[in-house]
Structures are given as C-alpha cells and as structure tokens.
Design a protein around this motif. Sequence first.
Motif, PDB file in Angstrom:
ATOM      1  N   ASP A 101      14.193  -1.203  34.032  1.00 17.19           N
ATOM      2  CA  ASP A 101      14.201   0.119  33.120  1.00 17.19           C
ATOM      3  C   ASP A 101      14.756  -1.388  31.202  1.00 17.19           C
ATOM      4  O   ASP A 101      16.195  -1.550  31.614  1.00 17.19           O
ATOM      5  N   SER A 102      13.990  -0.171  30.499  1.00 13.22           N
ATOM      6  CA  SER A 102      14.930  -1.453  29.023  1.00 13.22           C
ATOM      7  C   SER A 102      14.198  -0.487  28.068  1.00 13.22           C
ATOM      8  O   SER A 102      13.103   0.404  28.282  1.00 13.22           O
ATOM      9  N   VAL A 103      14.758  -1.018  26.806  1.00 14.47           N
ATOM     10  CA  VAL A 103      14.023   0.055  25.461  1.00 14.47           C
ATOM     11  C   VAL A 103      12.627  -0.111  25.582  1.00 14.47           C
ATOM     12  O   VAL A 103      11.571   0.268  25.256  1.00 14.47           O
ATOM     13  N   LEU A 104      11.700  -1.507  25.470  1.00 11.83           N
ATOM     14  CA  LEU A 104      10.400  -1.868  24.859  1.00 11.83           C
ATOM     15  C   LEU A 104      10.055  -1.483  26.020  1.00 11.83           C
ATOM     16  O   LEU A 104       8.378  -0.954  25.966  1.00 11.83           O
ATOM     17  N   LEU A 105       9.796  -1.292  27.521  1.00  9.18           N
ATOM     18  CA  LEU A 105       9.389   0.127  28.532  1.00  9.18           C
ATOM     19  C   LEU A 105       9.492   1.682  27.943  1.00  9.18           C
ATOM     20  O   LEU A 105       9.374   2.249  29.361  1.00  9.18           O
ATOM     21  N   GLY A 106      10.352   1.543  27.256  1.00  7.67           N
ATOM     22  CA  GLY A 106       9.872   3.221  26.666  1.00  7.67           C
ATOM     23  C   GLY A 106      11.464   4.280  26.677  1.00  7.67           C
ATOM     24  O   GLY A 106      11.466   5.288  26.468  1.00  7.67           O
ATOM     25  N   ARG A 107      12.778   2.958  27.647  1.00  7.55           N
ATOM     26  CA  ARG A 107      13.545   4.136  27.543  1.00  7.55           C
ATOM     27  C   ARG A 107      14.424   4.305  26.207  1.00  7.55           C
ATOM     28  O   ARG A 107      13.715   3.494  25.562  1.00  7.55           O
ATOM     29  N   PRO A 108      15.826   5.399  25.571  1.00  9.28           N
ATOM     30  CA  PRO A 108      15.942   5.441  24.746  1.00  9.28           C
ATOM     31  C   PRO A 108      16.249   4.314  24.217  1.00  9.28           C
ATOM     32  O   PRO A 108      16.914   3.423  25.153  1.00  9.28           O
ATOM     33  N   PHE A 109      16.685   4.312  23.095  1.00 12.92           N
ATOM     34  CA  PHE A 109      17.667   3.039  21.935  1.00 12.92           C
ATOM     35  C   PHE A 109      19.095   3.331  22.544  1.00 12.92           C
ATOM     36  O   PHE A 109      19.906   2.078  22.314  1.00 12.92           O
ATOM     37  N   ASN A 110      19.805   3.866  23.643  1.00  8.54           N
ATOM     38  CA  ASN A 110      20.867   3.531  23.940  1.00  8.54           C
ATOM     39  C   ASN A 110      20.988   4.891  25.203  1.00  8.54           C
ATOM     40  O   ASN A 110      20.679   5.491  25.452  1.00  8.54           O
ATOM     41  N   SER A 111      22.548   5.076  24.999  1.00 11.84           N
ATOM     42  CA  SER A 111      22.798   6.005  27.115  1.00 11.84           C
ATOM     43  C   SER A 111      22.797   7.177  25.821  1.00 11.84           C
ATOM     44  O   SER A 111      23.294   7.339  25.015  1.00 11.84           O
ATOM     45  N   PRO A 112      22.078   7.765  26.764  1.00  8.21           N
ATOM     46  CA  PRO A 112      22.208   9.469  26.681  1.00  8.21           C
ATOM     47  C   PRO A 112      23.531  10.100  26.653  1.00  8.21           C
ATOM     48  O   PRO A 112      23.861  11.222  26.444  1.00  8.21           O
ATOM     49  N   GLN A 113      24.396   9.478  26.783  1.00  2.46           N
ATOM     50  CA  GLN A 113      26.085   9.772  26.720  1.00  2.46           C
ATOM     51  C   GLN A 113      26.722   8.849  26.623  1.00  2.46           C
ATOM     52  O   GLN A 113      26.492   7.499  26.883  1.00  2.46           O
ATOM     53  N   LEU A 114      28.204   8.961  25.840  1.00  4.49           N
ATOM     54  CA  LEU A 114      28.658   7.735  25.366  1.00  4.49           C
ATOM     55  C   LEU A 114      29.524   7.091  26.793  1.00  4.49           C
ATOM     56  O   LEU A 114      29.918   7.325  27.529  1.00  4.49           O
ATOM     57  N   ILE A 115      29.483   5.898  26.089  1.00  6.19           N
ATOM     58  CA  ILE A 115      30.165   4.702  26.912  1.00  6.19           C
ATOM     59  C   ILE A 115      30.365   3.555  25.958  1.00  6.19           C
ATOM     60  O   ILE A 115      29.859   3.581  25.185  1.00  6.19           O
ATOM     61  N   THR A 116      31.690   3.020  26.351  1.00 11.16           N
ATOM     62  CA  THR A 116      32.766   2.456  25.017  1.00 11.16           C
ATOM     63  C   THR A 116      33.759   1.714  25.576  1.00 11.16           C
ATOM     64  O   THR A 116      33.138   0.988  27.185  1.00 11.16           O
ATOM     65  N   ALA A 117      34.163   0.719  24.440  1.00  9.52           N
ATOM     66  CA  ALA A 117      34.501   0.074  25.502  1.00  9.52           C
ATOM     67  C   ALA A 117      35.362  -0.393  26.069  1.00  9.52           C
ATOM     68  O   ALA A 117      36.630   0.318  27.100  1.00  9.52           O
ATOM     69  N   VAL A 118      35.828  -1.316  27.319  1.00  6.62           N
ATOM     70  CA  VAL A 118      36.820  -1.991  28.645  1.00  6.62           C
ATOM     71  C   VAL A 118      37.966  -2.094  28.315  1.00  6.62           C
ATOM     72  O   VAL A 118      39.069  -2.367  27.590  1.00  6.62           O
ATOM     73  N   GLY A 119      38.757  -1.510  28.870  1.00  7.13           N
ATOM     74  CA  GLY A 119      40.295  -1.742  28.603  1.00  7.13           C
ATOM     75  C   GLY A 119      40.947  -0.784  27.870  1.00  7.13           C
ATOM     76  O   GLY A 119      41.995  -1.197  27.021  1.00  7.13           O
ATOM     77  N   ARG A 120      41.015   0.638  27.803  1.00  9.26           N
ATOM     78  CA  ARG A 120      41.319   1.332  26.430  1.00  9.26           C
ATOM     79  C   ARG A 120      42.769   1.629  27.426  1.00  9.26           C
ATOM     80  O   ARG A 120      42.949   2.206  27.956  1.00  9.26           O
ATOM     81  N   THR A 121      43.762   1.541  26.501  1.00  7.67           N
ATOM     82  CA  THR A 121      45.210   2.088  27.048  1.00  7.67           C
ATOM     83  C   THR A 121      45.222   3.388  27.251  1.00  7.67           C
ATOM     84  O   THR A 121      46.012   3.956  28.222  1.00  7.67           O
ATOM     85  N   TYR A 122      44.207   4.378  26.223  1.00  8.41           N
ATOM     86  CA  TYR A 122      44.880   5.294  27.122  1.00  8.41           C
ATOM     87  C   TYR A 122      43.798   6.500  27.510  1.00  8.41           C
ATOM     88  O   TYR A 122      43.923   7.367  28.272  1.00  8.41           O
ATOM     89  N   ASN A 123      43.276   5.440  28.497  1.00  9.39           N
ATOM     90  CA  ASN A 123      42.104   5.823  29.555  1.00  9.39           C
ATOM     91  C   ASN A 123      42.401   4.784  31.368  1.00  9.39           C
ATOM     92  O   ASN A 123      42.008   4.463  31.225  1.00  9.39           O
ATOM     93  N   ASN A 124      43.895   4.121  30.708  1.00 11.12           N
ATOM     94  CA  ASN A 124      44.307   3.895  31.431  1.00 11.12           C
ATOM     95  C   ASN A 124      43.666   2.561  32.405  1.00 11.12           C
ATOM     96  O   ASN A 124      43.733   2.107  33.578  1.00 11.12           O
ATOM     97  N   ASP A 125      43.363   1.851  31.023  1.00 11.86           N
ATOM     98  CA  ASP A 125      42.697   0.744  30.868  1.00 11.86           C
ATOM     99  C   ASP A 125      41.237   0.767  31.265  1.00 11.86           C
ATOM    100  O   ASP A 125      40.855  -0.645  32.374  1.00 11.86           O
ATOM    101  N   ASN A 126      40.731   1.457  32.106  1.00  9.22           N
ATOM    102  CA  ASN A 126      38.989   1.983  32.659  1.00  9.22           C
ATOM    103  C   ASN A 126      38.149   2.026  31.701  1.00  9.22           C
ATOM    104  O   ASN A 126      38.432   2.001  30.850  1.00  9.22           O
TER     105      ASN A 126
END
Length: 992
Positions: free
Chosen positions: A152-177
């Motif tokens: 699936d893709s934005v070109l096929l009609g998906r929203p322009f971003n994820s419906p809920q938040l995804i941020t960067a990998v490796g944040r120390t405040y989240n035990n590097d998850n």
Amino acid sequence: MSEYTTLLDCSVLQSSEYQGGNRNTSALYTNKLGSGISVNAGDKVSIHQAYISETGSDDNAIQITDEFLERKSITYTKQTPHSLINGSNSKVLGYERITAENITEDIEVKTNSTSILYNYYITNNGENVYGLPRRFVYSTAAVDTNWNASNDSVLLGRPFNSPQLITAVGRTYNNDNLVMYYCDQDHFYYTTANNNSSNNEVNTLKNVMNNKRLKIFTQKETRYGEQTDTTLPDIVNGSLTSPSFLDYIEYIEKLDINLDEGFQSPENLASNITNILRKQSEPEVNTISNRQDWYGLNINQFLSTSVEINSPTYHTFYAGSETTQNLTYYEEWETSTEDDNRALHYLSSYQYIGIKRPELWTKGREFLDYYMTYLNNDPSYLTNVPYVGYANRNIKFQLSDTDFVVGAAADTDRNHMIVFDELWSNKEYMNKLKGIFDEQFNHPELFENKYSQYNGFTTRDNSKFLHINLLNDTIRNNTSGNLSTSLGTDYMKSYENGVNFLQSIPLFFDFNPTYKDTETEGESWDSGYSYGVFKKYTDDIGVEYIAVTTSHIGYLQDTSLNASFTTIPNQLFLLNTGTEDGRYVRVNTRMGWDTHFGSYGNVYYGILSGWNYNPYDSNSFNFQLGTAYGGRADTYLFQQKLYMGANEPLIEYNTTSNRFEISQLHTSERVQNRYNADSEIGHGNTTALVEEFSTSGQKVYKVNKRIYNNTYTPDMLPYGANRAEGLTIQGQNYNIDFLNPNFSKWTIFDQLSGIIIKDFGYSESVWVEGIWGVLGFDYNQFNASRTSLNDQTIRVGNSNKESLPYAMTNANVDQLATMDFITNIWGAGIYNLQLPSTMSFNVTSSSDYFRTGSQYEQYVAITKPAVSVKLGAPRLPRKLKSPYFCIRSDILDDSQYIGGEDSGQIYPVIATIPKSNDYGDYFVGLDSPLEFTFTRPKVLTSITTSIHNPDQSLASVDSFSSVIYKVTRLLNPNRFNIVSQILDENKNNNKK
C-alpha cells in the motif's frame, strides 16, 4: 329427609349464543332449561364435572396470552429518503439523499407482542472493509486496480502519514526503543518486504485484521451527488478536513414480534419466531438507466445489473465503491468549499462506518457535541466551531520540561500539573469528561502503551487520558489555517503531505479510583480529586481552573528512570515548536478529545461493495455489460451495496434438554473458491482445470485465514503475498498459499457480519411474563454488566454465554478444537499434545512480497466445520399461563357482581378447575368439593356460565367446553306414603 339429584349439562355448543351464531367468546354463555327446575331454600348446587377445552391445548403445548404488561420507550433509527427519482447511472438508489435520526417511541408491550432492537456489525475479516482514515480506495474510475502493488502507498490512497505518532529510533527516554503511540490491538507496525521507500511505500501503522465486531453507525444526512433542492445548507466546506467530523449516530433497527394467542407446540413456537426474523422480501432486480447515442438519437434503456433478497436481519447497505471512493472524487472533495456532485458522492461512501469501541466513541461525541455548543454560545470565545474536531481549547499555562522531570517535587505549584483553560465552576464540562473516563475503564488495553514511555506505568486503575497536539497552533497554522484550531488530524489533505507531527497523542494523568464517582473541591490528592481526576488550580488573582496532575502514576517512585524522563511524553517538549530539541509546550497547544479516525483509542473501518473495474485476473473478464445500441455499461460502477447482518438467525427447541436456544446471529465464514475456480489455464496439452474446493460453501472457522483474491481492499496489499506459484524447495516445485501479512496470526476468523440484539423488548419487572420469559430465558442473561471481558469485541463461549450484555453469537470453538491446530507445514494433522507452531520453508525469498533474504514463513491454514454457539434458556419453558380456571355462574343466590373488562359481569365463583389433570386437549374437573346452598326458592329457567383465568379475565376456550352442574334437592320422606299421611291426619282430628 331424602335427596334428589339432577344433572344439568351446560355446553357451549347448546348455548343460546352458539345456536344464535355468536361464536366470538366461548368462555361466557347461557343455556336454556325449558320449563325450568324448581329449587327450594336448603337445596344445594355444585359442579359435577367440567370439561374445559382451552384453545390449542395439548400435552406439550405452551400457552401464549395477549395480556398487557407495560408501556415502554424504545429508540431506533428512522431513515427518510428525499427527492425520489428514477434510478439512473449516477443515482442508483432512487432518491437523491437520505436522512437518519434516532427517534424515541412508546410501544404497548404484551405477553405475546413486543419490539426487539438490534445493531448490525461487520468484522475486520480482510474483505469488504478498509481501515480509516484513508483518502481513497480506487484510482480514477475505469482504471485498473493495482492488485499486484507490492505494498500500500500514498499513491494508492493511504493518508499522507501514519494515523498515530511514530518517531525516531533509539531515544534514551524510551530505553532506546522505537517510540510509537498506538494500541497493538488496534494497529500494527507494517514493514515493507524490502524496506523500500519508493512510491511512498514506507513503514507505517495499519489497522489490524483480526475478525473483531465493528458496530455500524450511520451519517445523519447522506447526499448521493448533486441535489435538486438548492436551498439545502452545504455539507462540504473548507473546514471539513476529515469525514470523521460528519454527524454520525448509532444505527438501530426495530422488529415487531407478534405471536398468536393460544397454545402452540414448542417446535412451532420456535419456528414462528424464526420466520419473523427471516421473513424475506420479494427478489428485487436492480436496474440502471443507460443512454447511448444511436445515429444521432439519444436512446435510453434500462439494464438489469443484479438481484437482491432482503430480510429483517440481513439486507443490503449502501457501501463505498469505485464509483465514490476514487481518486477523482477525493480530489474534488478536497478542493471544494461547497457542495458539488463529486464531493457529495465521495462523502456518501462514508454513510456507514464500523466502530470497534462504540461506547467510547459515543461518550466522546457526547462531550464534543456539548462543548461545541458551549463554545459557540460563549461570547468570550471568538472562534467559530464548525465541527466537533474543533471543539477544544488550549492549555492554560506553558509547560516546561523542568516542571515534569522525575526530579521535580510533586508538591510544588504547577509541577506535574496541566491546567485547562476552563473554569472550575464548569461542572458539566467535568461531568461530560467523566463519561469518557468511566468508559476507558472497560478498555485496559489502551493503558498498556507497549511502545512508548508510558509502558509499565499506566493502568486503568491509576490513570486516565485525553488527547493533546504535538505542535502548537502557530506551527500548525503554517500548514493550514484549518488545522490551527483542530485537535489532531487524519492526514487527508494535500497540504499535509510531507508535514510531520500533526497527529495528537494520548496524555495520561493521575486517577484515584476511590473518588471515581465523587464530586469534590479538588483541593489535594489526599482529600480527593473530583471524580478521582480533577484538581482545582487557583491563579495569582484567585481565579479557579480545572487541572490534572501526573505525579502519582509511578514515575517519581522509579529510581531507575533516566534523568531525561518526563512525566508527560518527552515528544511534547521536543516537537511542540516544530524542532526536535524543544523545552516547552506552548500555551497555544490544543488539548481535549480527538474524534479523528486515526486518534488514539478510536478505531474505525470503511465498508466496500467489493466490485471494481478489473478482477485479480484482468485478462480473462471484466465487469461490463454491452447494450443494444452500442457502447457499454460498466456494471461494477452500479454495485454500490453490501449485505450485512445475520442471514439465518435461529430460534429452536432442543428436544433433548427441553429448552429453547438462540443461535446463528452471525453470518458465518465459508469455504471460498479461488478467484479463477472452474476455469482452464494453460494451452494445448498443458491445459489444467482450476477445480473448486470439495467443501466450498461449507460453514467453517479459520485460523491463519487464506484469501483467494475474490474482492479487493487496499488493506490486504500485497495480494501477491497470498500465493507462490512454482516455488522450488529442495528441487521440487510447489504451489503454496500463504497467510496475507495483514492478517493477525493464529486468530480465529469465523464470521463476516451479524446482529447484536440490544433490547428484547421487555423491562426487567415484566420479563418473566413476556415471550422470552415464557420460553425460559432470563433477563440478566442478556443484560449483564458490560466489562473489558464481556463486550462486543469478545468471543462468546461457555464462560460468558449465560451472562452477556446483549445477545450475539459466533462459531463454537472450544478447547476441544485445539487438537486440530497441530499440523505439519503442509497442513496435515498431527493430533498430539504439542502446541501449534509457525514454521518456515527451507528456501530463501527473492520476491517483492516477502522480505528479501529471509525464509518463507508458513502459518499453517486451519479450516474446520463450524456450528454456532447456542444461547440456551437456563429454565424450562412455562407451558401454562395460569394453574387453574375459575368457573362462575349466576345459578348461585349470591348475585352481587362487579364490572369486568371482558364480560361486563363477574358472577360468583362456583368451582376452580386445576390444569394438572389434562387429557390431551381437555382439562377435566370431577366432583368439585365446593357445594353451595340455595337460600330461597326459585325456578331455574336458564344458567349463565363464565370461565375465567385467575386474574378474572375470560379464558381462551373453544366451543367444545362444557360444565355439568349437579343440583341436589331435599325431599319430604312421607311424600309418597299417602295412607300414612291420611291416618296421621285422622288421628290429629280425633284428638280435637
């Protein structure tokens, strides 16, 4: 003195009424006695024998009466079509728009008649549904659907971003998850096969497909394209940034249940109710009006496109289709600032939606509807609130990451405190939010937060949540003015493309369950926050505001936390100003309840009719219909409906247990064939028939469900992952079906749709007297408290089927079935004590549909015959409404009577006839012990008899009933000794 007995046979057949042709009431009748019978004071009368033939009575019959029980208020959905037209190419329903409202009606409830209320649901089963939000499903109409897209893709009609938040990998405040804010029972993190970002095929959150029930809600107003009535206010405008803002209501249907009065066998009674539930309409052939040019003439013809047969519990609903859910119509809606044909067609595809947590949605909408009205009536609030998505306010004070770190003192003013821009005096505001918080308790999965810094801290017993924007209004306004005052987004507008962090995230705060239902002054945690949540905050000039705190969830007690950990999400500080190194959450940051399709805790699905321009194999056939005058009609464009409900609900009488049972309130999964079954593939000597499955059409349950590309939904892309043709494994070629990567693994799929009976039509106080009580069902059986372990998302089985909050069913899959789950990699049963296991074929993938360099994982398909769970009545049916008859008669001297609702007269009781000694269809009373004495002489020329139920209403008896009276008269013992009488008289005379 001697006695003389006379028997008076008073039968209905010989009564004046019957002989005169009046045969409406056999329970009240009069018999003539010719010249009459003389009785004297001291004579006696009683019932010698009575033969009461109650209508329909037999040894095993159940008595149904029509006694009035109560007046009851019910609420159901009334739909009204407007602007009726002939069906045409653009408007196939025969009307231009439809409105819906939930109306309240008072009904008269009797023992044999009432109205049941029920909802419809569809399941997220991988067919005919798609996760919301979504911009569009199909490319422009009459363009091939890309079944073979690798993802699936934005070109096929998906929203322009994820419906809920995804941020960067490796944040120390989240035990590097990886930091993500979603519930894994609602969404899953989909990773592309090759981690390829071309064509916007990026890793994203997608709605799960796990066969959960999704209750159907409907728009209050749906317009099917351009309207003849130009005075209607516009639905479409620039502030409508998501269809989630439309006004939805719970869809409820009403069905009247009416049973004939009298006796019915249990089997016949069950059949009669089942027939009411299944009563089918006449087959309806759907046609379209098609115009073709024929040598300069515009020829109109009507073409047949399909047929449908509907019933009260299983019928068609308007659904999204390639006609409405396409790119062209989406783009028209996105840019329109007023109603137009295509924009309205696009919004009509959202007429019905499925909601996973309907009660949470309802409480959220109740708050938003209230607050939208409140803000629009507040002269100090200068911003117009056009839709519920804007019914929110900013936080009152700026939040600093120094006030919310684990080292900040809990008792310092405004540390760990979020102050609302709402006065403490607004009690209704807090009470409406309490409704949301109370409902959150029923969903403990929303407090697990496995992928965010809340993990391990929040529970339903120590916290509640609202939504808060990541970005402040100023930053959001740089994207679009429409987003600056809304809470969250669905990423459906083009100006959001490439803009990150426009979603809202959940903000959890302290909750003390001790004060859950207590309104307090909110002075402190120790004295009790109001409703366990709200703390009063007083500013420097004495103004009191509503606030919440974050110091009691457990962060402050955990000494292992990183020093940078904050008691509200670090992302709020880092991202609030649009950068990733912020320290503050600005005052102009929105907080409240986010109603968007993608907001945390709210799960929605759209509904699809299932037909599109091209099938999976577009080379073999299409969905078009030739016309008599040239050209063609694209039939797929006019298949705009979908069946939902229970196609064969069943009420039956179990002759083994002698109890009634309710089952099949769902439409079962079936064994489906491949999309090209019965076709021949190949050429010449290599031609092979694609055979149907030998069990096709059989009702089944499935674990690791396979789909065979019969219907398209973008949520199941890539379809190429469903099957590998000619896969070489250790030198052998195999054709292997695989589990689509969008399906939840090891999950039972057993139903496509169904109904939920939410109200059986009787209040608890009269339940026992009503239909269902007579059949042996208990009120609490279908009115138990709704909990996290007992709601619409839970399977019905032995643990809860006798204590449900409403009636619903699914396949009966118990622990006995687990032996069938254990198979080898080819699906052959092993039948031992092992757990089933995921396996892999010993071959490395090079396909676009499977992760390159990994082996082909095999979740073995398990398909087994299924029968419905049966909701059995815990009690035996009550066969008789009453245990005896009262026989009343005017033969007695005591002639006092009072008015009766049926006869106008109620005579004195002369006997009671028990119903325990019936013979077939008669109840027989022999030699009643009751005997009555005449107090004055009279001549009996007629006798009126009335047969009553114990409540003194006239009984339902037929014309073969009869009452035989016994009159015992006293006789003078010397009556026949004439000589003795004469001698006695002479003796008396001589003495004189």
